[in-house]
Design a protein around this motif. Structure first.
Motif, short mmCIF file in Angstrom:
data_model
loop_
_atom_site.label_atom_id
_atom_site.label_comp_id
_atom_site.label_asym_id
_atom_site.label_seq_id
_atom_site.Cartn_x
_atom_site.Cartn_y
_atom_site.Cartn_z
N THR A 1 1.91 2.54 -11.46
CA THR A 1 1.45 1.17 -11.76
C THR A 1 0.80 0.54 -10.55
OG1 THR A 1 3.21 0.90 -13.40
CG2 THR A 1 2.19 -1.10 -12.54
N THR A 2 1.41 0.68 -9.38
CA THR A 2 0.86 0.07 -8.17
C THR A 2 -0.41 0.78 -7.72
OG1 THR A 2 3.08 -0.59 -7.48
CG2 THR A 2 1.37 -0.58 -5.79
N VAL A 3 -0.44 2.11 -7.82
CA VAL A 3 -1.65 2.85 -7.42
C VAL A 3 -2.83 2.45 -8.30
CG1 VAL A 3 -2.70 5.13 -7.29
CG2 VAL A 3 -0.39 4.77 -6.42
N PRO B 1 -3.21 5.22 -1.22
CA PRO B 1 -4.55 5.35 -1.81
C PRO B 1 -5.69 4.98 -0.88
CG PRO B 1 -3.07 4.34 -3.40
CD PRO B 1 -2.32 4.42 -2.10
N TYR B 2 -5.49 3.97 -0.02
CA TYR B 2 -6.55 3.60 0.91
C TYR B 2 -6.83 4.75 1.89
CZ TYR B 2 -5.31 -1.15 -0.64
OH TYR B 2 -5.03 -2.27 -1.38
N ARG C 1 -8.03 -0.50 -8.95
CA ARG C 1 -8.86 -1.50 -9.63
C ARG C 1 -9.33 -2.59 -8.67
NH1 ARG C 1 -4.23 -1.26 -13.60
NH2 ARG C 1 -4.84 0.36 -15.11
N SER C 2 -8.62 -2.80 -7.58
CA SER C 2 -9.04 -3.82 -6.62
C SER C 2 -9.83 -3.24 -5.45
CB SER C 2 -7.81 -4.57 -6.08
OG SER C 2 -6.98 -3.70 -5.33
N ARG D 1 0.80 -1.22 0.00
CA ARG D 1 0.00 0.00 0.00
C ARG D 1 0.84 1.27 0.00
NH1 ARG D 1 -0.32 -2.40 4.92
NH2 ARG D 1 0.12 -1.21 6.83
N PHE D 2 2.08 1.20 0.49
CA PHE D 2 2.91 2.40 0.56
C PHE D 2 3.68 2.67 -0.74
CE2 PHE D 2 2.51 1.03 5.03
CZ PHE D 2 1.92 2.16 5.54
#
Length: 421
Positions: A178-180, A258-259, A185-186, A172-173
């Motif tokens: 790409t990761t964001v 993002p969370y 999407r999940s 999450r960090f």
């Protein structure tokens, strides 16, 4: 300030309706429209034949009422005392709004929520894209939501689900694009999947609107009803820098993951003047249908000095294009006919006195009332929809210098040095 306004402030005198209208450069009926929208507060005169207004409040509205467009590439400059933040996501015009320069209502007619979300995030349209929730994150979110008290509201559930999903994600960090994007999407299907079921669950690969539907009502869906729900999701996905979006951008500016950005947005959304507004319109429409008269319900609101829910929007002098687009979709649902008629009666009745039009909250209330959804369902739709917008703004903010949205306070306390208490 006008001579009348300056004199009123010096003397502590309140402005008459005519004086307030002159200062704002509008007609007297528009002043009452501002009151209905919550932009001004009025007080009845002692004789009960007119209203008076706070000169400072009128002056503030006169200074900041015009919505200036920031210059291209503006960073965090000031326009009329309020910050302006450059963004390439949503542009709001006089009677239209656009996602990345494309008419949002046209996107609503042609694409699903997931497709438009991907468009906002990447600038690329991917027809048929579906988002899926990771099993571990979904299980954690469901356990957390199930542990809440029965009276918990929809935003409580979504906020808890977001925190649980974050705890289950060791990446999450990682704030790389790409990761964001993978997180976004999940996360959205995880939030939807964590909500308790009211009806029969569809398959995991159906579009998001179909997966959300049974979380809102046990009424079976139809093609028309799913199209309407999908339309609501697309229309609510973003609306420039609303309060919740600004909160999300501030969190992203501090490099929150993002969370946490979504949690910040949900916190601001829960206010009755933002995401929860559709619930007030839902209750009003439900009462109008029960009594068989929208006019009587409107009269009760006005008699009690309350705003009529679902009418007027400070960014649209005319009709809210989101309401127009959603009403068009609702016209395809036979079960929505009575609620649609009541909504139009509410608008027509109020328009006799103040020039207010239906906003998206009233259209959303037609959807929720006509399909047996609870009053809080509109808030759920709003929150799920806006999550994609918050992520889009976070992606923009991650590309800016960190902590740029750090305003300076204007100290109003006692001047030092003061004695030690």
């Amino acid at each position: 300030m006008t001579d009348e306004g300056e004199g009123a402030q010096r003397q502590g005198r309140r402005l008459t309706t005519r004086e307030a209208a002159d200062r704002l450069g509008v007609k007297p009926e528009t002043v009452y429209a501002y009151v209905s929208r919550g932009l001004l507060t009025s007080r009845r005169t002692s004789g009960g034949r007119g209203s008076t207004f706070d000169p400072k409040e009128v002056e503030a509205l006169a200074r900041h009422g015009r919505r200036d467009q920031p210059a291209p590439g503006a960073d965090a400059v000031s326009t009329g005392g309020a910050p302006a933040i450059g963004t390439g996501i949503t542009l709001i015009g006089r009677d239209r709004f656009y996602y990345r320069g494309v008419d949002a209502t046209e996107l609503t007619r042609r694409y699903g929520y997931e497709e438009v979300a991907e468009w906002l995030w990447t600038g690329t349209m991917t027809p048929g894209i579906r988002f899926s929730a990771p099993e571990e994150a979904l299980a954690a979110a469901r356990r957390a939501v199930a542990a809440l008290p029965p009276h918990s509201g929809p935003t409580d559930r979504l906020r808890v689900a977001a925190v649980a999903a974050a705890a289950a994600d060791p990446l999450r960090f990682d704030l790389s694009e790409t990761t964001v994007l993978a997180t976004a999407r999940s996360l959205i299907p995880t939030l939807v999947g964590a909500l308790p079921l009211a009806g029969r669950a569809p398959g995991p690969r159906t579009e998001l609107a179909q997966r959300l539907w049974p979380r809102l009502t046990d009424t079976p869906d139809t093609k028309a009803s799913v199209r309407a729900l999908n339309g609501a999701l697309v229309l609510l996905i973003d609306h420039d820098l609303a309060a919740s979006t600004l909160a999300a951008r501030v969190a992203a500016s501090a490099r929150a993951h993002p969370y946490a950005v979504v949690s910040a947005g949900l916190g601001a959304l829960e206010g009755p003047l933002h995401g929860a507004a559709s619930g007030l319109a839902h209750r009003m429409l439900a009462e109008a249908l029960e009594r068989g008269s929208a006019a009587a319900v409107v009269a009760d609101h006005l008699r009690a000095g309350r705003r009529v829910p679902g009418l007027g929007h400070r960014l649209y002098p005319g009709e809210d294009p989101r309401a127009q687009a959603l009403f068009t979709l609702l016209e395809e649902m036979p079960r929505a006919a009575r609620a649609l008629e009541a909504a139009r009666e509410v608008e027509a009745t109020t328009a006799r006195h103040v020039p207010l039009h239906a906003n998206v909250d009233l259209a959303l209330a037609v959807l929720t009332v006509s399909t047996g959804m609870p009053p809080e369902a509109g808030e759920t739709v709003f929150a799920v929809a806006r999550t994609a917008g918050w992520i889009a703004h976070a992606l923009e903010e991650y590309a800016e210098r960190p902590l740029r949205m750090r305003p300076s306070g204007r100290y109003r306390g006692p001047r030092p040095p003061q004695p030690l208490p």
